[in-house]
Design an enzyme around this catalytic site. Structure first.
Site, PDB file in Angstrom:
ATOM      1  N   SER A 404       0.827  -1.037  -0.015  1.00 38.37           N
ATOM      2  CA  SER A 404       0.011   0.036   0.025  1.00 38.37           C
ATOM      3  C   SER A 404       0.924   1.198  -0.070  1.00 38.37           C
ATOM      4  O   SER A 404       1.504   1.345  -0.676  1.00 38.37           O
ATOM      5  CB  SER A 404      -0.745  -0.195   1.327  1.00 38.37           C
ATOM      6  N   ASP A 603      -9.644  -4.875  -4.971  1.00 43.71           N
ATOM      7  CA  ASP A 603      -8.941  -3.720  -4.341  1.00 43.71           C
ATOM      8  C   ASP A 603      -9.312  -2.362  -5.097  1.00 43.71           C
ATOM      9  O   ASP A 603      -9.229  -2.449  -6.323  1.00 43.71           O
ATOM     10  CB  ASP A 603      -7.370  -3.807  -4.493  1.00 43.71           C
ATOM     11  N   HIS A 633      -7.955  -5.165   0.137  1.00 40.44           N
ATOM     12  CA  HIS A 633      -6.754  -4.195   0.446  1.00 40.44           C
ATOM     13  C   HIS A 633      -6.157  -4.759   1.587  1.00 40.44           C
ATOM     14  O   HIS A 633      -6.946  -5.043   2.590  1.00 40.44           O
ATOM     15  CB  HIS A 633      -7.148  -2.890   0.298  1.00 40.44           C
TER      16      HIS A 633
END
Length: 692
Positions: A404, A603, A633
């Site tokens: 991320s 995601d 995610h």
């Protein structure tokens, strides 16, 4: 068991008719998407983009409706048939299908208005503004109640339900003058009503994601840093010989230039916003290696007193330095968490790859916005190259890894290494990286309307915090002893205990009773609309900021009773190439090492990965993209919850192993490549599917 009433059957029949209407209207839309799917994929071997995802989510919703319909038909005469529950289930999925129809309509507009093969509306400010307006006004609670997590793997749904219930319970108690113990206990107590009433849970979750500020999200996400959770994680994960927290002082470093090792580049310590300051790191190693027991390394240790190291245990054998070094940047939206909450998979990585890992605890936003985190991560990378002998490595091969926000930092640290002319890493493994920190519309970004882990309102708060447009408000500390705090917590907790227990017990005795001051939307309280023209009712008659006139005639999405305030990311900083690598000019990306991206098909940041991988491929840069199915995610932090997340985490390990084991064909590590050299070396051998 309550006998089915006429109202229950009316709700079921109305839901079925509405579902049939939506299904017929969606058929041509889905057909238009499937006809062009392949034009938006990374390549033929790696199917995955936001359009595919939206259709997949729609089909998943329809599949749940079919299964529920079959169950009702087969069991409605049973003495144990729960009529009210099943009527509410059908109504909830009918609402979800209505909202998905609206999302597919927005995606169809993206398909028509964007350039061919382009997933983002980068040049269409009106379309992106429309997306934000629709998110602000559309009803979202149905996706967080009975329909929670229907699009994900079934093994993850209990976890998602636990997260949402914990979040709304924590949100109800957040801000009360109590210590963490009191808040946790009170949150546990109030969670009962959200277990009993999915509609109340969904409505409260929608309110929280739309209205609570960044301090709430930082506080909630940092619960993963608690000693109890991290202690349990350490017990469940692989043991390691070395787990040291280090603090490196801010001194100027010198590194050899990649083009001419006889010359050096000067690397200054981080200075943005708060001036020179130390950089915090964590060293994890499955095996004790030469250098890791040295007094020089222990002098950086910030534990007091210093920990007992494995070198002090006579039965532990010291291993030679590893030729590999893994440098890790954690995720958390640039605003929360540290290496401590990511230890569970870092320990596994160190064991499976047999490599020491240096994880950087960079400063967090909004207290330390861009470029502080990038400066600290780049400084840590340079320090590791100079001091690899202390970390138990010779650093013959160095890999950057992150998830991320950490994936973003892996890419931008490498870009900074190129611009400074020093050695770049041998490869990057970025899991579901954020490469475009804007609210620009894309098909996968539409999923923020239904995603319990990454709603658009939360994503926007993180982006604004990193960009420095969400300045923190510092609350003055109130001095009090731990004893008095405990006494105050106990008194308040006992008072709330009585009220909470009464509410919870009453919810068993009277299901129609509303609790916590919030309105429950249980089916026994809903009114059935007999008018045929209103089978898709609006949840509110108050004005909203969405425009129903842009939808097909006779259709409008459900609107929320409370509008969300989403502050679009308009600050110029977000389009800085070192903030949004997808917007970088080719010159800044040319010379990057092989980039291996592992993304999730469900995601909201999927299109970030697809478009960035395409950009690198079109430049001739070595890149691979792997898309895993049915996971949310942040699946790396969930690797121990299910076989699916464990398999996805193993894919990440295989990508890093490929980086460490690849043949030495690294012109960018020795010198800065010219344009002609880069073009000649643009076809490396494939590592996994989706590699060019």
């Amino acid at each position: 068991m309550r006998v089915a009433s006429d109202m229950d059957y009316k709700i079921v029949f109305a839901s079925l008719e509405t579902i049939q209407e939506h299904g017929q209207a969606l058929r041509p839309v889905v057909s238009s998407f499937t006809a062009v799917f392949h034009h938006y994929d990374f390549d033929a071997q790696t199917p995955g983009n936001g359009y595919r995802t939206l259709v997949k989510v729609l089909l998943s919703c329809l599949l749940h409706i079919i299964h529920k319909g079959r169950y009702i038909v087969s069991n409605y005469n049973s003495a144990f048939f729960r009529a009210d529950h099943n009527a509410s289930e059908m109504e909830a999925y009918s609402s979800a299908l209505c909202q998905l129809r609206a999302l597919l309509h927005l995606a169809q507009r993206l398909l028509n208005d964007n350039e061919y093969g382009q997933l983002y509306a980068l040049q269409d400010g009106d379309l992106s503004s429309r997306f934000v307006q629709e998110y602000s006004s559309m009803h979202k609670a149905c996706f967080y109640g009975r329909c929670l997590g229907f699009q994900f793997s079934p093994s993850l749904r209990p976890f998602l339900q636990t997260v949402v219930i914990s979040m709304v319970s924590y949100g109800e108690t957040f801000g009360k003058q109590q210590s963490g113990l009191g808040l946790a206990a009170l949150s546990l107590l109030t969670s009962g009503k959200y277990v009993m009433d999915p509609e109340l849970r969904g409505a409260e979750f929608e309110r929280i994601t739309q209205n609570l500020n960044m301090q709430f999200w930082k506080s909630f996400w940092n619960l993963t840093e608690s000693g109890f959770l991290t202690g349990f994680s350490r017990i469940a994960s692989s043991p390691v010989q070395i787990n040291l927290t280090l603090t490196v002082p801010p001194v100027t470093l010198r590194l050899p230039l990649a083009s001419d090792p006889r010359l050096t580049a000067t690397i200054s310590p981080p200075i943005a916003h708060s001036g020179p300051g130390p950089v915090h790191m964590r060293l994890i190693s499955h095996e004790l290696r030469v250098g890791q027991e040295s007094e020089e390394l222990l002098s950086y240790c910030r534990d007091d007193p210093p920990p007992i190291t494995a070198s002090q245990l006579p039965w532990v054998q010291k291993q030679p330095r590893s030729p590999w070094l893994l440098i890790h940047f954690h995720g958390g939206g640039f605003v929360a968490q540290t290496s401590r909450s990511h230890e569970n998979y870092l320990r596994i990585w160190s064991k499976e790859l047999n490599v020491p890992i240096l994880s950087v605890d960079y400063s967090l936003s909004p207290e330390a916005p861009f470029p502080r985190a990038l400066e600290e991560c780049f400084y840590a990378y340079c320090w590791a190259l100079n001091n690899c002998h202390l970390l138990g490595s010779t650093a013959e091969r160095v890999c950057l890894a992150g998830d991320s926000a950490g994936g973003n930092l892996c890419i931008t640290v490498s870009m900074k290494a190129i611009s400074c002319g020093i050695r770049v890493p041998d490869g990057i493994m970025a899991a579901y990286p954020a490469t475009l920190l804007t609210t620009d519309a894309s098909p996968s970004r539409l999923l923020t309307l239904i995603d319990p882990l990454l709603p658009l309102g939360v994503l926007t708060k993180c982006i604004n915090a990193y960009a420095g447009t969400d300045s923190p408000t510092v609350q003055p500390a109130v001095e009090s002893s731990s004893l008095s705090a405990l006494g105050r917590d106990t008194a308040v907790l006992l008072g709330d205990l009585t009220q909470g227990a009464s509410n919870w017990i009453q919810s068993f005795l009277d299901p129609t009773r509303t609790t916590g001051g919030a309105r429950s939307l249980s089916s026994s309280q809903r009114s059935y609309r007999s008018d045929e023209s209103d089978r898709t009712p609006s949840l509110t008659s108050t004005p909203h900021c969405g425009s129903d006139s842009d939808y097909p005639e006779g259709f409008k999405p459900l609107r929320s009773e409370c509008l969300a305030f989403v502050n679009p990311t308009s600050c110029p900083i977000i389009r800085n190439p070192f903030v949004s690598p997808l917007l970088s000019p080719d010159e800044l990306l040319r010379g990057l090492p092989p980039v291996h991206i592992v993304a999730s098909a469900l995601d909201a940041l999927l299109d970030d990965s697809v478009m960035f991988a395409k950009k690198l491929r079109d430049m001739g840069q070595p890149v691979s993209l792997t898309v895993v199915e049915d996971l949310p995610h942040g699946f790396l932090s969930l690797s121990q919850l299910s076989k699916e997340t464990e398999g996805a985490a193993e894919m990440c390990v295989e990508q890093m192993r490929a980086i460490f084991q690849q043949e030495d064909q690294r012109p960018a590590l020795r010198k800065r490549p010219t344009l002609e050299e880069t073009d000649r070396s643009s076809s490396p051998s494939a590592v996994m599917s989706g590699t060019l």
